[in-house]
Design a protein around this motif. Structure first.
Motif, PDB file in Angstrom:
ATOM      1  N   SER A 102       0.836  -1.211   0.000  1.00  0.00           N
ATOM      2  CA  SER A 102       0.000   0.000   0.000  1.00  0.00           C
ATOM      3  C   SER A 102       0.862   1.248   0.000  1.00  0.00           C
ATOM      4  CB  SER A 102      -0.927   0.003   1.233  1.00  0.00           C
ATOM      5  OG  SER A 102      -1.813  -1.079   1.192  1.00  0.00           O
ATOM      6  N   TYR A 103       1.906   1.250   0.826  1.00  0.00           N
ATOM      7  CA  TYR A 103       2.742   2.450   0.912  1.00  0.00           C
ATOM      8  C   TYR A 103       3.685   2.595  -0.279  1.00  0.00           C
ATOM      9  CZ  TYR A 103       0.991   4.285   5.233  1.00  0.00           C
ATOM     10  OH  TYR A 103       0.178   4.880   6.163  1.00  0.00           O
ATOM     11  N   VAL A 104       4.051   1.493  -0.904  1.00  0.00           N
ATOM     12  CA  VAL A 104       4.812   1.599  -2.163  1.00  0.00           C
ATOM     13  C   VAL A 104       3.958   2.282  -3.226  1.00  0.00           C
ATOM     14  CG1 VAL A 104       5.772   0.265  -4.085  1.00  0.00           C
ATOM     15  CG2 VAL A 104       6.376  -0.324  -1.730  1.00  0.00           C
ATOM     16  N   MET A 105       2.692   1.871  -3.333  1.00  0.00           N
ATOM     17  CA  MET A 105       1.772   2.481  -4.301  1.00  0.00           C
ATOM     18  C   MET A 105       1.490   3.939  -3.940  1.00  0.00           C
ATOM     19  SD  MET A 105       1.328   0.043  -6.416  1.00  0.00           S
ATOM     20  CE  MET A 105      -0.053   0.587  -7.415  1.00  0.00           C
ATOM     21  N   ILE A 106       1.355   4.215  -2.637  1.00  0.00           N
ATOM     22  CA  ILE A 106       1.133   5.598  -2.187  1.00  0.00           C
ATOM     23  C   ILE A 106       2.334   6.466  -2.541  1.00  0.00           C
ATOM     24  CG2 ILE A 106       0.996   7.064  -0.120  1.00  0.00           C
ATOM     25  CD1 ILE A 106      -0.773   4.842   1.129  1.00  0.00           C
ATOM     26  N   LEU A 107       3.547   5.967  -2.253  1.00  0.00           N
ATOM     27  CA  LEU A 107       4.767   6.717  -2.547  1.00  0.00           C
ATOM     28  C   LEU A 107       4.876   7.016  -4.033  1.00  0.00           C
ATOM     29  CD1 LEU A 107       7.422   7.869  -1.403  1.00  0.00           C
ATOM     30  CD2 LEU A 107       8.465   5.638  -1.819  1.00  0.00           C
ATOM     31  N   ARG A 108       4.575   6.014  -4.851  1.00  0.00           N
ATOM     32  CA  ARG A 108       4.644   6.216  -6.299  1.00  0.00           C
ATOM     33  C   ARG A 108       3.641   7.272  -6.751  1.00  0.00           C
ATOM     34  NH1 ARG A 108       3.939   1.245 -10.504  1.00  0.00           N
ATOM     35  NH2 ARG A 108       1.735   1.797 -10.301  1.00  0.00           N
ATOM     36  N   ALA A 109       2.420   7.229  -6.199  1.00  0.00           N
ATOM     37  CA  ALA A 109       1.393   8.204  -6.570  1.00  0.00           C
ATOM     38  C   ALA A 109       1.757   9.612  -6.100  1.00  0.00           C
ATOM     39  CB  ALA A 109       0.045   7.787  -5.987  1.00  0.00           C
ATOM     40  N   VAL A 110       2.312   9.705  -4.877  1.00  0.00           N
ATOM     41  CA  VAL A 110       2.653  11.019  -4.314  1.00  0.00           C
ATOM     42  C   VAL A 110       3.784  11.670  -5.104  1.00  0.00           C
ATOM     43  CG1 VAL A 110       3.663  12.169  -2.304  1.00  0.00           C
ATOM     44  CG2 VAL A 110       1.801  10.526  -1.999  1.00  0.00           C
ATOM     45  N   LEU A 111       4.777  10.878  -5.490  1.00  0.00           N
ATOM     46  CA  LEU A 111       5.913  11.436  -6.227  1.00  0.00           C
ATOM     47  C   LEU A 111       5.525  11.923  -7.619  1.00  0.00           C
ATOM     48  CD1 LEU A 111       8.743   8.921  -5.223  1.00  0.00           C
ATOM     49  CD2 LEU A 111       8.368  11.248  -4.373  1.00  0.00           C
ATOM     50  N   GLN A 112       4.375  11.498  -8.107  1.00  0.00           N
ATOM     51  CA  GLN A 112       3.889  11.951  -9.409  1.00  0.00           C
ATOM     52  C   GLN A 112       3.089  13.236  -9.329  1.00  0.00           C
ATOM     53  OE1 GLN A 112       1.752   8.562 -10.940  1.00  0.00           O
ATOM     54  NE2 GLN A 112       3.602   7.459 -11.555  1.00  0.00           N
ATOM     55  N   LEU A 113       2.793  13.704  -8.101  1.00  0.00           N
ATOM     56  CA  LEU A 113       2.049  14.956  -7.947  1.00  0.00           C
ATOM     57  C   LEU A 113       2.909  16.121  -8.406  1.00  0.00           C
ATOM     58  CD1 LEU A 113       0.438  14.361  -4.423  1.00  0.00           C
ATOM     59  CD2 LEU A 113      -0.722  14.283  -6.637  1.00  0.00           C
ATOM     60  N   PRO A 114       2.308  17.084  -9.103  1.00  0.00           N
ATOM     61  CA  PRO A 114       3.099  18.172  -9.688  1.00  0.00           C
ATOM     62  C   PRO A 114       3.639  19.165  -8.670  1.00  0.00           C
ATOM     63  CG  PRO A 114       0.754  18.540 -10.059  1.00  0.00           C
ATOM     64  CD  PRO A 114       0.877  17.178  -9.448  1.00  0.00           C
ATOM     65  N   ARG A 137       2.483  17.235  -2.397  1.00  0.00           N
ATOM     66  CA  ARG A 137       3.218  16.052  -1.943  1.00  0.00           C
ATOM     67  C   ARG A 137       3.360  16.043  -0.419  1.00  0.00           C
ATOM     68  NH1 ARG A 137       6.272  16.834  -6.832  1.00  0.00           N
ATOM     69  NH2 ARG A 137       7.851  18.094  -5.745  1.00  0.00           N
ATOM     70  N   LEU A 138       3.692  17.214   0.140  1.00  0.00           N
ATOM     71  CA  LEU A 138       3.819  17.308   1.599  1.00  0.00           C
ATOM     72  C   LEU A 138       2.494  17.024   2.291  1.00  0.00           C
ATOM     73  CD1 LEU A 138       6.135  20.423   2.087  1.00  0.00           C
ATOM     74  CD2 LEU A 138       6.641  18.042   2.664  1.00  0.00           C
ATOM     75  N   LYS A 139       1.393  17.531   1.725  1.00  0.00           N
ATOM     76  CA  LYS A 139       0.077  17.304   2.319  1.00  0.00           C
ATOM     77  C   LYS A 139      -0.276  15.817   2.290  1.00  0.00           C
ATOM     78  CE  LYS A 139      -4.752  18.763   2.082  1.00  0.00           C
ATOM     79  NZ  LYS A 139      -5.760  19.570   1.347  1.00  0.00           N
ATOM     80  N   ALA A 140       0.041  15.150   1.167  1.00  0.00           N
ATOM     81  CA  ALA A 140      -0.245  13.721   1.046  1.00  0.00           C
ATOM     82  C   ALA A 140       0.584  12.917   2.038  1.00  0.00           C
ATOM     83  CB  ALA A 140       0.031  13.253  -0.379  1.00  0.00           C
ATOM     84  N   PHE A 141       1.873  13.272   2.157  1.00  0.00           N
ATOM     85  CA  PHE A 141       2.718  12.581   3.129  1.00  0.00           C
ATOM     86  C   PHE A 141       2.223  12.825   4.551  1.00  0.00           C
ATOM     87  CE2 PHE A 141       6.320  12.510  -0.080  1.00  0.00           C
ATOM     88  CZ  PHE A 141       6.354  11.120  -0.171  1.00  0.00           C
ATOM     89  N   GLY A 142       1.743  14.040   4.804  1.00  0.00           N
ATOM     90  CA  GLY A 142       1.243  14.386   6.133  1.00  0.00           C
ATOM     91  C   GLY A 142       0.066  13.538   6.559  1.00  0.00           C
ATOM     92  N   THR A 143      -0.802  13.171   5.606  1.00  0.00           N
ATOM     93  CA  THR A 143      -1.960  12.341   5.948  1.00  0.00           C
ATOM     94  C   THR A 143      -1.548  10.928   6.343  1.00  0.00           C
ATOM     95  OG1 THR A 143      -2.309  11.624   3.658  1.00  0.00           O
ATOM     96  CG2 THR A 143      -3.424  13.648   4.355  1.00  0.00           C
ATOM     97  N   CYS A 144      -0.345  10.514   5.934  1.00  0.00           N
ATOM     98  CA  CYS A 144       0.133   9.153   6.244  1.00  0.00           C
ATOM     99  C   CYS A 144       1.058   9.112   7.450  1.00  0.00           C
ATOM    100  CB  CYS A 144       0.877   8.569   5.040  1.00  0.00           C
ATOM    101  SG  CYS A 144      -0.129   8.414   3.555  1.00  0.00           S
ATOM    102  N   ALA A 145       1.558  10.274   7.892  1.00  0.00           N
ATOM    103  CA  ALA A 145       2.580  10.305   8.941  1.00  0.00           C
ATOM    104  C   ALA A 145       2.102   9.659  10.240  1.00  0.00           C
ATOM    105  CB  ALA A 145       3.017  11.745   9.189  1.00  0.00           C
ATOM    106  N   SER A 146       0.852   9.978  10.647  1.00  0.00           N
ATOM    107  CA  SER A 146       0.321   9.426  11.894  1.00  0.00           C
ATOM    108  C   SER A 146       0.263   7.909  11.829  1.00  0.00           C
ATOM    109  CB  SER A 146      -1.080   9.983  12.166  1.00  0.00           C
ATOM    110  OG  SER A 146      -1.055  11.382  12.250  1.00  0.00           O
ATOM    111  N   HIS A 147      -0.215   7.397  10.703  1.00  0.00           N
ATOM    112  CA  HIS A 147      -0.362   5.947  10.555  1.00  0.00           C
ATOM    113  C   HIS A 147       0.992   5.252  10.574  1.00  0.00           C
ATOM    114  CE1 HIS A 147      -1.475   2.219   8.129  1.00  0.00           C
ATOM    115  NE2 HIS A 147      -2.130   2.112   9.265  1.00  0.00           N
ATOM    116  N   ILE A 148       1.989   5.850   9.936  1.00  0.00           N
ATOM    117  CA  ILE A 148       3.331   5.255   9.917  1.00  0.00           C
ATOM    118  C   ILE A 148       3.910   5.209  11.334  1.00  0.00           C
ATOM    119  CG2 ILE A 148       5.703   5.593   9.120  1.00  0.00           C
ATOM    120  CD1 ILE A 148       4.491   6.735   6.519  1.00  0.00           C
ATOM    121  N   CYS A 149       3.717   6.276  12.110  1.00  0.00           N
ATOM    122  CA  CYS A 149       4.195   6.297  13.507  1.00  0.00           C
ATOM    123  C   CYS A 149       3.541   5.192  14.332  1.00  0.00           C
ATOM    124  CB  CYS A 149       3.895   7.654  14.137  1.00  0.00           C
ATOM    125  SG  CYS A 149       4.860   9.017  13.464  1.00  0.00           S
TER     126      CYS A 149
END
Length: 314
Positions: free
Chosen positions: A219-231, A236-248
């Motif tokens: 799931s996070y590999v697919m998320i990372l790939r999708a986020v890195l494609q954002l212009p 990108r920071l906002k997308a990573f921010g939504t995942c930060a809590s879950h990763i912790c």
């Protein structure tokens, strides 16, 4: 004293030693454990209250978070009251069936917690990779079904632990050198061949945690790939921010869990006191941290807590 049944004999009770090697300090060690347990209970109850009363939070992410809070309450409450009684009041004895019930709750709800974290990873994947279809894919019945499957998996996979142990004869020793009943610790008191039990334990561990970690990683590999494609970098920071809590939360749960699992089976050179402290941390720190992490990192929950505090002040 052993009680005989049709096909097995078992002691009336076991003796939980608490934290061997730190007997002199156990009374004082109980205070931080108690504080963490209180924070876990109050934090998760607050989280559940906020999600229940705020209808804007009746979305997949928060429904999964409510499941995580319930799991954390059960997981911490299945061990901490007895552990505090051992450390403060020397109540070392635990009745045989109560010990098996504790084994069931610890392992079943550890499995449930792992499954809920996997479901939350899937939710983040759908939210980031398919934002327009998120609400139509993860509707409330789908979320409820995922929760029921995760719960059923924990019950069905762990129930044989208790059944198999209850059918086996025990040795004269009734001492468990830790502060709660855990499958491998109880199994060491059995006077019979336990290879089937140990093999089944490994199967459950790898099939549950292994499967969940593979799904989370993909799931996070697919998320990372999708986020890195954002212009935009801001997007990108906002997308990573939504995942930060879950990763912790994932790291807080899996790191001590894997350490405890591996040292029980392979860590013969790890000091016993280190293993026991990690075993206690594994069942207490994630339930304490989860509501704090989501309370700090999630704007909606943070605002509700602030409004609640301000409302009480006024």
């Amino acid at each position: 004293m052993l009680t005989s049944g049709n096909s097995s004999s078992h002691p009336m009770s076991f003796i939980l030693l608490g934290i061997p090697g730190l007997e002199i300090s156990q009374f004082w060690i109980a205070f931080p454990f108690c504080a963490m347990y209180v924070v876990a209970v109050l934090g998760n109850i607050t989280l559940l209250h906020i999600i229940r009363t705020d209808h804007t939070l009746h979305e997949p992410m928060y429904l999964f978070l409510a499941m995580l809070a319930v799991t954390d309450l059960v997981l911490s409450s299945s061990t901490q009251p007895k552990m505090l009684a051992i450390l403060w009041f020397h109540a070392h004895e635990i009745e045989y069936h109560a010990c098996l019930i504790q084994v069931f709750f610890i392992h079943a709800f550890s499995s449930v917690e792992s499954g809920v974290l996997m479901a939350m990873a899937l939710d983040r994947y759908v939210a980031i990779c398919f934002p327009l279809r998120h609400s139509s894919i993860l509707m409330t019945p789908v979320v409820a079904t995922l929760g029921a499957v995760v719960m059923l998996r924990g019950v069905l996979w762990v129930s044989p632990f208790c059944f198999m142990v209850s059918r086996m004869p025990f040795c004269q020793s009734q001492i468990i050198p830790q502060s709660y009943c855990e499958h491998m610790a109880v199994l060491k008191l059995v006077c019979a061949d336990t290879r089937v039990n140990r093999g089944y334990g490994l199967f459950v561990a790898f099939s549950v945690v292994g499967f969940d970690m593979i799904v989370i990683s993909l799931s996070y590999v697919m998320i990372l790939r999708a986020v890195l494609q954002l212009p935009s970098g801001e997007a990108r920071l906002k997308a990573f921010g939504t995942c930060a809590s879950h990763i912790c939360v994932i790291l807080a749960f899996y790191i001590p869990a894997l350490f405890t699992f591996l040292t029980h089976r392979f860590g013969h050179h790890v000091p016993q006191v280190v293993h026991i402290m990690f075993a206690n941390v594994y069942l207490l720190v994630p339930p304490m941290l989860n509501p704090i992490i989501y309370g700090v990192r999630t704007k909606q929950i943070r605002n509700r807590v602030i409004l609640g505090c301000c409302g009480k002040d006024t």
